[in-house]
Enzyme design. Structure first.
Site, PDB file in Angstrom:
ATOM      1  CE  LYS A  88       7.434  -7.627  12.559  1.00 29.75           C
ATOM      2  NZ  LYS A  88       7.131  -8.010  11.195  1.00 29.75           N
TER       3      LYS A  88
ATOM      4  CB  SER B  55      12.003  -8.635  14.661  1.00 25.17           C
ATOM      5  OG  SER B  55      12.896  -7.785  15.334  1.00 25.17           O
TER       6      SER B  55
ATOM      7  CE1 TYR C 218      13.730 -11.500   7.971  1.00 29.21           C
ATOM      8  CE2 TYR C 218      13.056  -9.200   7.958  1.00 29.21           C
ATOM      9  CZ  TYR C 218      12.931 -10.494   7.484  1.00 29.21           C
ATOM     10  OH  TYR C 218      12.005 -10.746   6.512  1.00 29.21           O
ATOM     11  CG  PHE C 219      20.039 -10.726  14.867  1.00 28.60           C
ATOM     12  CD1 PHE C 219      19.345 -11.902  14.534  1.00 28.60           C
ATOM     13  CD2 PHE C 219      20.359 -10.527  16.196  1.00 28.60           C
ATOM     14  CE1 PHE C 219      19.008 -12.841  15.508  1.00 28.60           C
ATOM     15  CE2 PHE C 219      20.032 -11.472  17.177  1.00 28.60           C
ATOM     16  CZ  PHE C 219      19.356 -12.625  16.826  1.00 28.60           C
TER      17      PHE C 219
ATOM     18  CG  ASN D 157      -0.256   0.036   2.527  1.00 32.75           C
ATOM     19  OD1 ASN D 157       0.970   0.144   2.586  1.00 32.75           O
ATOM     20  ND2 ASN D 157      -1.015  -0.038   3.606  1.00 32.75           N
TER      21      ASN D 157
ATOM     22  CE1 TYR E 140       8.062  -4.221  13.919  1.00 31.45           C
ATOM     23  CE2 TYR E 140       9.884  -4.493  15.458  1.00 31.45           C
ATOM     24  CZ  TYR E 140       9.334  -4.686  14.214  1.00 31.45           C
ATOM     25  OH  TYR E 140      10.055  -5.364  13.249  1.00 31.45           O
TER      26      TYR E 140
END
Ligand code: NAD
Ligand code: UFG
Length: 335
Positions: free
Chosen positions: A152, A124, A176-177, A32, A148
Site C-alpha cells: 500500500k 489504509s 481507511y481505518f 477476478n 501488505y
C-alpha cells in the site's frame, strides 16, 4: 458518467457500487472473484433497482483493462482490487506485491493509454505503522510493518511520483481505518473466505454458532480495559466517502484523506455492543497478543470533513446492528 470499479464485488467495493448507482453513475465492475462471490452482483442490482456490467478478469491484464475503459467510455476508476490479509502477506509477499503493486502499475498504464485521468485508490491506516501520536493526521510519518502494508505504501509513493509528473491527473488516496458493518438491507456484507482475520466478522460468526468463541488477542495493552483500540467505520459511510471524493475530483483537486470515525473502541467495547444489539452472548477467551498488533489506532478525520463535507454518521450501535442483520440473514455468506 461511467466508473470502472476494480474489486467491485468485494466487501467495500460492493457497498460503493450501491452508492454510485444510487447517485446516478453507471458502474462497470472488474473483478477476478479471488475473494468474492458472483452472487453479490444480483444483490447490488436488487438494492438499487439498476443494472451494471461485470467483467470477470484480472486488473493485471492491461489489455483487458484498456478494452473495458474504451468499450464503456469510463471517465474514472475506483481501485479496490487487491489482496488484504496481513498474515498471508508475510507468508506470500510476492503475491501481494504482484496483485497490489503490479496490478496498480498496469492499471495506471491502461488508464494513461486510454486518457482516463481520475483514480480513487483504497489505501489504509496501515501506512502509518505504529502511531507516533493520536489521533492520526494525514501528515503523520509513513512506514510499514508487513508486506501488505508495504504494498500500500509503495502504491501511494508510485501515485505521488506519477502525479508529480502528470499534474493534470486527479488522484484520491483514501486511508481507511477499520471498516465494519453492512448495508442496512442485510443483502450485502462482508463474507470472508475461511477463518475471518478481522474482529467484526469473527464476532458475527461466533454469534451464529459457526465459531465456538472469540480469541481476544491480548488484554495487557495500555488501554482502558487492556484490549486493542481501533477506529471502526461503517462500510456505508466509507462508501459515501468514496462518492464524495469522486465528486470532488471531478470539480477540483487531488486528495489524500483519512476515512475514519475518529473514535477509538476496544475489543471488549465491540463485544459488549454486539451482544446488546444482537441479543447473542459472545463467549471469548483471552489469548496472547497477535504478532505485529498495535495498542491503539484512530483517525483525525478533520481533513475529510473540511475537504469533502464528509463525516462518519453511523455509530457503533448501527455498525453492530447492520453487521448482525447481514450475518443472521446470510449465515453462510453468499454461498
Ligand atoms: P475484498 O477482498 O472484499 O475485495 C477485494 C476485491 O478485489 C475482491 O472482490 C477480489 O476478488 C478482487 N481482486 C483481488 N485481486 C484482484 C485482481 N488482481 N484483479 C481483479 N480483482 C481482484 O476486500 P475489501 O475489504 O473490500 O478491501 C478493498 C480494498 O480496500 C483493498 O484494496 C484493501 O486492501 C483495502 N483496505 C481494506 C481494509 C479492510 O479492513 N477491509 C482496510 C484498509 C484498506
Ligand atoms: N482481534 C482479536 N481477535 C480476533 C480478531 C481481532 O482480538 O479474532 C483484535 C486485534 O488484536 C485488534 C482488533 O481486534 O486489537 C482489530 O483487529 P482487526 O484484525 O479487525 O483489524 P486491524 O486493526 O488489525 O487491521 C485492519 C485491517 C488491516 C488494515 C488496518 C488499518 O485488517 O488490513 O485495519 O486500516 F491495515
Amino acid at each position: 458518467m461511467t466508473i470502472l470499479v476494480t474489486g467491485g464485488a468485494g466487501y467495500i467495493g460492493s457497498h460503493t457500487c450501491v452508492e454510485l448507482l444510487s447517485a446516478g453513475f453507471e458502474v462497470i465492475i472488474l473483478d477476478n472473484f479471488v475473494n468474492s462471490h458472483p452472487e453479490v452482483i444480483s444483490r447490488i442490482e436488487k438494492i438499487t433497482g439498476k443494472g451494471l456490467a461485470v467483467i470477470n478478469g484480472d486488473v493485471r491484464d492491461q489489455a483487458l483493462v484498456e478494452e473495458c475503459l474504451k468499450k464503456y467510455s469510463c471517465t474514472a476508476v475506483m481501485h479496490f482490487a487487491g489482496l488484504k490479509a496481513v498474515g498471508d502477506s508475510v507468508k506470500n509477499p510476492l503475491a501481494y506485491y504482484d496483485n497490489n503493486f503490479v496490478g496498480t502499475h498496469r492499471l495506471l498504464l491502461a488508464m494513461q493509454n486510454c486518457g482516463v485521468e481520475k483514480i480513487v485508490f483504497s489505501s489504509s491506516a496501515t501506512v502509518y505503522g505504529e502511531p507516533q501520536y493520536l489521533p492520526i493526521t494525514e501528515d503523520h510519518p509513513l512506514t510499514a510493518t508487513n508486506p501488505y502494508g508495504r504494498s500500500k505504501l509503495f502504491i501511494e509513493e508510485m501515485l505521488r511520483d506519477f502525479h508529480h509528473a502528470n499534474p493534470s491527473w486527479k488522484i484520491a488516496l483514501l486511508r481507511y481505518f477499520n471498516p465494519a458493518g453492512a448495508h442496512e438491507s442485510g443483502l450485502i456484507g462482508e463474507d470472508p473466505m475461511g477463518l475471518p482475520n478481522n474482529l467484526m466478522p469473527y464476532i458475527a460468526q461466533v454469534a451464529t454458532g459457526r465459531r465456538e468463541y472469540l480469541s481476544i488477542w491480548g488484554n495487557d495493552y495500555a488501554t482502558h480495559d487492556g484490549t486493542g483500540v481501533r477506529d471502526y467505520i461503517h462500510v456505508v459511510d466509507l462508501a459515501l466517502g468514496h462518492l464524495k471524493a469522486l465528486q470532488q475530483l471531478n470539480s477540483s483537486k487531488s486528495l489524500c484523506l483519512n476515512l475514519g470515525a475518529g473514535i477509538g473502541y476496544s475489543v471488549l467495547d465491540i463485544v459488549h455492543t454486539f451482544e446488546k444489539t444482537s441479543g447473542k452472548k459472545i463467549p471469548y477467551q483471552i489469548d496472547k497478543r497477535r504478532f505485529g498488533d498495535i495498542a491503539v489506532c484512530y483517525a483525525d478525520p478533520t481533513l475529510a470533513r473540511e475537504s469533502l463535507d464528509w463525516v462518519a454518521r453511523r455509530d457503533l450501535v448501527a455498525i453492530c446492528k447492520d453487521h448482525w442483520r447481514w450475518q443472521k440473514q446470510n449465515p453462510e455468506g453468499y454461498a
